[in-house]
Write an enzyme that holds these catalytic residues in place. Sequence first.
Site, PDB file in Angstrom:
ATOM      1  N   ARG A 117      27.636 -12.206  21.216  1.00 48.56           N
ATOM      2  CA  ARG A 117      28.931 -11.727  20.724  1.00 48.56           C
ATOM      3  C   ARG A 117      29.653 -12.841  19.954  1.00 48.56           C
ATOM      4  NH1 ARG A 117      33.953  -9.170  24.285  1.00 48.56           N
ATOM      5  NH2 ARG A 117      35.573  -9.420  22.701  1.00 48.56           N
ATOM      6  N   ASN A 149      28.939  -0.769  23.655  1.00 47.67           N
ATOM      7  CA  ASN A 149      29.422  -0.828  22.280  1.00 47.67           C
ATOM      8  C   ASN A 149      28.326  -1.173  21.281  1.00 47.67           C
ATOM      9  OD1 ASN A 149      32.160  -0.204  22.077  1.00 47.67           O
ATOM     10  ND2 ASN A 149      32.687  -2.049  23.224  1.00 47.67           N
ATOM     11  N   CYS A 202      34.889   5.611  25.810  1.00 46.69           N
ATOM     12  CA  CYS A 202      35.669   4.423  25.506  1.00 46.69           C
ATOM     13  C   CYS A 202      36.988   4.547  26.263  1.00 46.69           C
ATOM     14  CB  CYS A 202      35.911   4.359  24.005  1.00 46.69           C
ATOM     15  SG  CYS A 202      36.910   2.954  23.491  1.00 46.69           S
ATOM     16  N   HIS A 235      36.749   3.692  17.950  1.00 45.65           N
ATOM     17  CA  HIS A 235      37.471   2.545  17.408  1.00 45.65           C
ATOM     18  C   HIS A 235      37.970   2.801  15.980  1.00 45.65           C
ATOM     19  CE1 HIS A 235      35.876  -0.531  20.582  1.00 45.65           C
ATOM     20  NE2 HIS A 235      36.616   0.424  21.096  1.00 45.65           N
ATOM     21  N   TYR A 254      42.367  -0.595  16.720  1.00 47.46           N
ATOM     22  CA  TYR A 254      41.377  -1.234  15.826  1.00 47.46           C
ATOM     23  C   TYR A 254      41.680  -1.024  14.345  1.00 47.46           C
ATOM     24  CZ  TYR A 254      38.400  -2.526  19.727  1.00 47.46           C
ATOM     25  OH  TYR A 254      37.908  -3.105  20.867  1.00 47.46           O
TER      26      TYR A 254
HETATM   27  C1  G6P Z   1      38.581  -2.489  24.432  1.00 51.19           C
HETATM   28  C2  G6P Z   1      37.551  -1.643  23.757  1.00 51.19           C
HETATM   29  C3  G6P Z   1      36.193  -1.937  24.281  1.00 51.19           C
HETATM   30  C4  G6P Z   1      35.918  -3.399  24.131  1.00 51.19           C
HETATM   31  C5  G6P Z   1      36.969  -4.196  24.877  1.00 51.19           C
HETATM   32  C6  G6P Z   1      36.810  -5.673  24.618  1.00 51.19           C
HETATM   33  O1  G6P Z   1      38.716  -2.057  25.698  1.00 51.19           O
HETATM   34  O2  G6P Z   1      37.846  -0.281  23.832  1.00 51.19           O
HETATM   35  O3  G6P Z   1      35.248  -1.185  23.589  1.00 51.19           O
HETATM   36  O4  G6P Z   1      34.647  -3.738  24.611  1.00 51.19           O
HETATM   37  O5  G6P Z   1      38.232  -3.836  24.448  1.00 51.19           O
HETATM   38  O6  G6P Z   1      37.506  -6.373  25.558  1.00 51.19           O
HETATM   39  P1  G6P Z   1      37.190  -7.906  25.817  1.00 51.19           P
HETATM   40  O7  G6P Z   1      38.061  -8.286  26.952  1.00 51.19           O
HETATM   41  O8  G6P Z   1      35.719  -7.987  26.104  1.00 51.19           O
HETATM   42  O9  G6P Z   1      37.535  -8.599  24.530  1.00 51.19           O
END
Ligand code: G6P
Length: 439
Positions: A96, A150, A171, A201, A254
């Site tokens: 990531r 995701n 989601c 998103h 988003y």
């Molecule tokens: C939101 C989105 C998720 C994503 C997450 C990331 O909840 O809907 O799809 O994975 O944020 O959160 P993080 O704490 O991993 O940055």
Amino acid sequence: MNKMLKIAVIGGGSSYTPELVEGLIRYHDTFPVGELCLVDIAEGEEKLRVIGELARRMVEKSGLPIKVVATLDRREAIRGADFVSTQIRVGGLDARSRDEKIPLAHGLIGQETTGAGGFAKALRTIPVILDICKEMEELAPEAFLINFTNPAGIVTEAVSKYSSIRSVGLCNLPIGTKMQIAELYGRAPEELFIEMAGINHLNWTTRVVLDGKDCTADFLGRLSDSGGFTMKNIPDLAWDADFIRSLGALPCAYHRYYYMKSEMLAELLESYKEAGATRADDVKAVEAELFELYRQPDLAHKPAQLEQRGGAYYSEAAVQLMKSIYNDAGDIQIVNVRNGGIIACLPDDAAIETNCVIKADGPHPIALASPLPPQIRGLLQVVKAYEELTVEAAVRGSREAALQALTIHPLVGDERAARTVLAEILEQNKAYLPAFAAE
Ligand code: G6P
């Protein structure tokens, strides 16, 4: 209907799992889980052990007859499951971090699920999810796949095009948005209907109905002084009231990456340049803190620190969905499904995120009150075409589809940049992209 259910959670060692366990305990009377099977890969063994033990303590405290199994054997986890939930991160947070940094190094937005970052994640993830589907076809053909992985919309589209498994993409954003709108009106979320249309998103709240009355215009008017409708992982830049009024809908969190591209890029670049860090690095730190807590032998609940992650209401979303399928509830939830003509400007076989009636045979999308206006339709069609090409790229290992996908994505939008970034993505993800090696 009174059989005890088996749930398999793939990616069970995730720091989010205690959320899910909390939900399974809370709703056990109407969703009787007898076995919760957490499975992970060998690299995640230690995390899986910690989560398994915490889950066992949580269940023990509840006094419920749920057997918790933690295993590295995915086939055994899937065998005979009623629901298989996937919450995997292929390549872990290191991948990531690379996804977020490669685009930034070329002056483009680097984000976990959108733009070039989300594209790289899709390439790594789709082959693994399709392998899981193959195992389900053999070992649990009647089970539902509840995919949280995701980019959830793209993954849902790949599964519905390339597998016979019944699947729903999920989601936390829609449920979170509904909670925030309810809060704005001082109401409970159940008292409210919101119409959401779009893709994961990238969805728009096109209607808000309260006490049977359409109050969308009133809602949009309140937005200027209501905070930003965002999530922990996305900077809270405020929406411009005039822009929202003329858009005629609430954009999702988003959308800031699209509608406020320069400002969002500047935000991302600032922290990247200052500390060499992106959200993945912050999340690594939060995870380390969480696992420290999870290891404490007297901890038997989900700690509040989990709220620092973007995935709030994950458990609500997942357990409500499985519970409604199991009980043939016929309630309305916003999930990712095959379009089938509901959004007329998108292909029938595209995955969309919208309101669905949840029945025993899965979600049935509901017709929209009116067709999407051009300002929504235009952006939606472009990003959906990107998603379609991305699925093709991942499944066939096609560089051509990959280049076209990246080139049309609004967060790239440049053939030269797409070419450069694609070369780096393929190089840095080689170990996860056998389909590309074979081309
Ligand atoms: C939101 C989105 C998720 C994503 C997450 C990331 O909840 O809907 O799809 O994975 O944020 O959160 P993080 O704490 O991993 O940055």
